[in-house]
Design an enzyme around this catalytic site. Structure first.
Site, short mmCIF file in Angstrom:
data_model
loop_
_atom_site.label_atom_id
_atom_site.label_comp_id
_atom_site.label_asym_id
_atom_site.label_seq_id
_atom_site.Cartn_x
_atom_site.Cartn_y
_atom_site.Cartn_z
N HIS A 114 -11.89 -13.87 -3.25
CA HIS A 114 -13.12 -13.34 -2.63
C HIS A 114 -12.93 -11.92 -2.08
O HIS A 114 -13.76 -11.43 -1.33
CB HIS A 114 -13.62 -14.28 -1.53
CG HIS A 114 -14.20 -15.55 -2.07
ND1 HIS A 114 -14.66 -16.59 -1.29
CD2 HIS A 114 -14.43 -15.95 -3.36
CE1 HIS A 114 -15.12 -17.57 -2.06
NE2 HIS A 114 -14.98 -17.21 -3.32
N GLY A 186 -8.66 -26.62 4.21
CA GLY A 186 -9.56 -25.90 5.11
C GLY A 186 -10.72 -25.22 4.42
O GLY A 186 -11.07 -24.10 4.75
N1 APR Z 1 -7.45 -26.86 9.83
C1 APR Z 1 -7.99 -27.32 8.68
N2 APR Z 1 -9.29 -27.24 8.37
C2 APR Z 1 -10.10 -26.67 9.28
C3 APR Z 1 -9.63 -26.17 10.52
C4 APR Z 1 -8.24 -26.29 10.78
N3 APR Z 1 -7.67 -25.86 11.91
N4 APR Z 1 -10.69 -25.66 11.19
C5 APR Z 1 -11.76 -25.82 10.42
N5 APR Z 1 -11.42 -26.44 9.27
C6 APR Z 1 -12.26 -26.74 8.10
C7 APR Z 1 -13.69 -27.14 8.38
O1 APR Z 1 -13.76 -28.53 8.64
C8 APR Z 1 -14.39 -26.77 7.07
O2 APR Z 1 -14.34 -27.84 6.15
O3 APR Z 1 -12.35 -25.59 7.31
C9 APR Z 1 -13.53 -25.63 6.52
C10 APR Z 1 -14.18 -24.26 6.61
O4 APR Z 1 -15.32 -24.25 5.80
P1 APR Z 1 -16.20 -22.93 5.62
O5 APR Z 1 -16.45 -22.29 6.95
O6 APR Z 1 -17.36 -23.32 4.78
O7 APR Z 1 -15.24 -21.92 4.86
P2 APR Z 1 -14.87 -21.80 3.32
O8 APR Z 1 -14.89 -23.14 2.64
O9 APR Z 1 -13.63 -21.02 3.26
O10 APR Z 1 -16.06 -20.93 2.76
C11 APR Z 1 -16.00 -20.54 1.41
O11 APR Z 1 -17.97 -19.22 1.52
O12 APR Z 1 -18.86 -18.09 3.25
C12 APR Z 1 -18.36 -17.94 1.98
O13 APR Z 1 -17.12 -16.33 0.80
C13 APR Z 1 -17.14 -17.06 1.99
O14 APR Z 1 -14.88 -17.52 1.37
C14 APR Z 1 -16.01 -18.05 2.00
C15 APR Z 1 -16.60 -19.19 1.20
#
Ligand code: APR
Length: 242
Positions: A114, A186
């Site tokens: 990304h 995560g």
């Molecule tokens: N350890 C493990 N998991 C965790 C922790 C932690 N300490 N804290 C939060 N989480 C989890 C949450 O439960 C959730 O499932 O991390 C996940 C984060 O999800 P999102 O905020 O949706 O992030 P992500 O999946 O990386 O988003 C993907 O979407 O917004 C766009 O381009 C952006 O790269 C990003 C993509």
């Protein structure tokens, strides 16, 4: 406590998301309810948003750069760098995070699909821009070659991933076949094509694990194994034992 069993044929593909950086203090996208200063994140993280208000977009990314430059990799990032050191070319990390924390922890066999928060490029000719500063103020910088606006080197909503990255990921999956272990860590699995890697792993007969503090139900149902916990706490014992 579950422990990842690896033999000398196993190939490990890891997909990380914002959760891996949460313990470092980087807010997750969806943790902010998808809002920044009252704006939908899609509004500032999109080509349309940049065309409409480049200063707003640069302010958003300048603040994110500032935040990311003040935090440190956590034990989850370090565990992944250690796993890479143990597996060498049988390891590939695909991260959706742009914060640079995996690289700072020592990960090298890594694709930042990304984009990278601390890089910028011309919106037209893609010429990289040597960032002299983390922050941008008026006037916004323009490309020395073609004069167009400089933009963050981020894959925005509605944009394509680098095809070379995808090719490398799918080649790794194909070469691993049933020896593949896929770990998603995560990530809420809401953004394609990263969210489709679990299916690609199953298609070659690989095993799949989701490691997440609060897994999204629909996404979790697509995995063989589920580990619920914070990545900084669960990854070291999962990879290396107690
Ligand atoms: N350890 C493990 N998991 C965790 C922790 C932690 N300490 N804290 C939060 N989480 C989890 C949450 O439960 C959730 O499932 O991390 C996940 C984060 O999800 P999102 O905020 O949706 O992030 P992500 O999946 O990386 O988003 C993907 O979407 O917004 C766009 O381009 C952006 O790269 C990003 C993509």
């Amino acid at each position: 406590m579950k422990r990842l069993q690896l033999d000398d044929q196993t190939r490990v593909l890891v997909l990380t998301g914002a959760g891996v950086s949460a313990e470092s203090g980087v807010p997750t996208f969806r943790g902010m309810n998808g809002l920044w200063e009252g704006h939908q994140v899609e509004e500032v993280a999109s080509p349309e948003g940049f065309a409409a208000d480049p200063e707003l977009v640069w302010r958003f990314y300048s603040l994110r750069r500032d935040g990311a430059s003040k935090v440190q990799p956590n034990p989850g990032h370090h565990a992944l760098a250690r796993l890479e050191a143990a597996l060498g070319e049988r390891f590939l990390l695909v991260t959706q995070n742009v914060d640079g924390l995996h690289a700072r922890a020592g990960s090298r066999r890594m694709l930042a699909i990304h984009g990278e928060l601390f890089q910028s490029r011309c919106e037209q000719c893609a010429q990289p821009f040597a960032d002299a500063h983390t922050y941008f103020a008026r006037p916004l910088p323009t490309c020395a070659t073609c004069g167009r606006a400089i933009r963050p080197h981020i894959v925005w909503f509605g944009e394509m991933l680098d095809p070379a990255h995808l090719e490398q990921v799918y080649r790794f999956i194909d070469e691993a076949g049933p020896k593949l272990v896929f770990l998603a860590i995560g990530t809420s699995g809401q953004v394609y094509p990263a969210s489709g890697l679990v299916d690609a792993a199953h298609a070659v007969g690989g095993k799949t694990w989701l490691i997440d503090a609060a897994p999204s139900e629909g996404y979790a149902a697509r995995f063989d194994e589920l580990v619920i916990g914070k990545s900084g706490e669960v990854l070291p014992p999962l990879f290396f034992g107690p």
